[in-house]
Scaffold this motif. Structure first.
Motif, short mmCIF file in Angstrom:
data_model
loop_
_atom_site.label_atom_id
_atom_site.label_comp_id
_atom_site.label_asym_id
_atom_site.label_seq_id
_atom_site.Cartn_x
_atom_site.Cartn_y
_atom_site.Cartn_z
N UNK A 29 0.82 -1.21 0.00
CA UNK A 29 0.00 0.00 0.00
C UNK A 29 0.85 1.26 0.00
N UNK A 30 2.12 1.14 0.26
CA UNK A 30 3.01 2.30 0.31
C UNK A 30 3.42 2.78 -1.07
N UNK A 31 3.05 2.06 -2.12
CA UNK A 31 3.52 2.39 -3.46
C UNK A 31 2.37 2.59 -4.43
N UNK A 32 2.61 3.48 -5.40
CA UNK A 32 1.77 3.60 -6.59
C UNK A 32 2.62 3.13 -7.75
N UNK A 33 2.03 2.44 -8.69
CA UNK A 33 2.73 2.07 -9.91
C UNK A 33 1.90 2.61 -11.08
N UNK A 34 2.51 3.51 -11.83
CA UNK A 34 1.86 4.07 -13.01
C UNK A 34 2.35 3.30 -14.23
N UNK A 35 1.43 2.99 -15.15
CA UNK A 35 1.77 2.26 -16.37
C UNK A 35 1.37 3.08 -17.59
N UNK A 36 2.24 3.12 -18.57
CA UNK A 36 1.98 3.89 -19.79
C UNK A 36 2.28 3.04 -21.01
N UNK A 37 1.26 2.57 -21.73
CA UNK A 37 1.51 1.89 -22.99
C UNK A 37 1.88 2.93 -24.07
N UNK A 38 2.87 2.60 -24.85
CA UNK A 38 3.33 3.51 -25.91
C UNK A 38 3.30 2.74 -27.23
N UNK A 39 2.65 3.32 -28.23
CA UNK A 39 2.57 2.71 -29.55
C UNK A 39 1.47 1.67 -29.62
N UNK A 40 1.18 1.26 -30.86
CA UNK A 40 0.10 0.29 -31.08
C UNK A 40 0.62 -1.06 -31.56
N UNK A 43 2.28 0.65 -36.07
CA UNK A 43 2.83 1.88 -36.64
C UNK A 43 4.11 2.28 -35.91
N UNK A 44 4.98 2.95 -36.62
CA UNK A 44 6.22 3.46 -36.02
C UNK A 44 5.86 4.50 -34.97
N UNK A 45 6.48 4.41 -33.80
CA UNK A 45 6.28 5.42 -32.76
C UNK A 45 6.98 6.70 -33.22
N UNK A 46 6.27 7.81 -33.14
CA UNK A 46 6.86 9.08 -33.55
C UNK A 46 7.41 9.81 -32.33
N UNK A 47 8.44 10.61 -32.56
CA UNK A 47 9.00 11.41 -31.47
C UNK A 47 8.03 12.54 -31.14
N UNK A 48 8.16 13.05 -29.94
CA UNK A 48 7.31 14.15 -29.49
C UNK A 48 6.46 13.72 -28.31
N UNK A 69 8.31 -5.72 -26.95
CA UNK A 69 8.42 -7.04 -27.57
C UNK A 69 9.35 -7.01 -28.78
N UNK A 70 9.75 -5.82 -29.22
CA UNK A 70 10.67 -5.70 -30.35
C UNK A 70 12.03 -5.23 -29.84
N UNK A 71 13.08 -5.73 -30.44
CA UNK A 71 14.43 -5.26 -30.13
C UNK A 71 14.64 -3.91 -30.80
N UNK A 72 15.14 -2.96 -30.03
CA UNK A 72 15.39 -1.64 -30.57
C UNK A 72 15.81 -0.69 -29.48
N UNK A 73 15.61 0.59 -29.75
CA UNK A 73 16.00 1.63 -28.79
C UNK A 73 14.90 2.68 -28.70
N UNK A 74 14.71 3.20 -27.49
CA UNK A 74 13.75 4.28 -27.27
C UNK A 74 14.24 5.10 -26.08
N UNK A 75 14.05 6.40 -26.14
CA UNK A 75 14.41 7.31 -25.06
C UNK A 75 13.19 8.18 -24.76
N UNK A 76 12.81 8.23 -23.47
CA UNK A 76 11.57 8.90 -23.08
C UNK A 76 11.84 9.84 -21.91
N UNK A 129 7.36 12.38 -23.15
CA UNK A 129 7.80 12.84 -24.46
C UNK A 129 8.84 11.87 -25.00
N UNK A 130 8.61 11.40 -26.21
CA UNK A 130 9.53 10.46 -26.86
C UNK A 130 10.66 11.28 -27.47
N UNK A 131 11.88 11.08 -26.95
CA UNK A 131 13.05 11.80 -27.48
C UNK A 131 13.54 11.18 -28.78
N UNK A 132 13.61 9.85 -28.80
CA UNK A 132 14.08 9.13 -29.99
C UNK A 132 13.57 7.71 -29.93
#
Length: 148
Positions: A29-40, A43-48, A69-76, A129-132
């Protein structure tokens, strides 16, 4: 996590089994966990800017995790502003030079959060915000916040 069956005898309580289960639930109970799905996933995830959200409780950010689930890179980046002060912008970044990131793989995490502004107030306004991004069409970000 459901509570175990109540103790059948005082030996169960004195042995600590039931009390340990209660302590585990109180700790959760001492914690909150926020979850954010990104992309569908297609389609390619766009920066911004990806999404806006509210921090539900006052607390301290202790950890982030990101998985894909895909190998790659993302910066948020995460931007944050107090409720009533408008929508956060890039000048309100709380991640310093250590953004949420997957680098050439499928997952990333950090518990050090070096340079981060980790303290949040209830109802602070956040923005992801998606940096890259490269090679990732979907990701899931988790923020673990210890309530204060």
């Amino acid at each position: 996590m459901p509570l175990p069956n109540p103790p059948r005898s005082t030996d169960d309580v004195s042995g600590g089994v039931y009390m340990d289960a209660i302590a585990d639930n109180i700790d959760a109970l001492r914690y909150s966990v926020l979850q954010f799905p990104i992309g569908d996933g297609e389609a390619v995830i766009e920066t911004g800017i990806w999404t806006e959200f509210l921090f539900p409780d006052a607390g301290v950010i202790e950890e982030w995790r990101c998985i894909s689930s895909e190998t790659g890179s993302i910066s948020i980046a995460i931007w944050k502003r107090a409720w009533g002060a408008g929508v956060p912008t890039s000048g309100d970044s709380i991640v310093a030079a250590a953004p949420i990131a997957i680098t050439g793989g499928i997952q990333g995490s950090d518990t050090d959060l070096t340079g981060w502004s980790k303290i949040v107030a209830a109802h602070d306004v956040g923005r992801l915000s998606i940096n890259s991004v490269s090679g990732i069409n979907s990701a899931l970000v988790f923020l673990k916040i210890r309530r204060t």
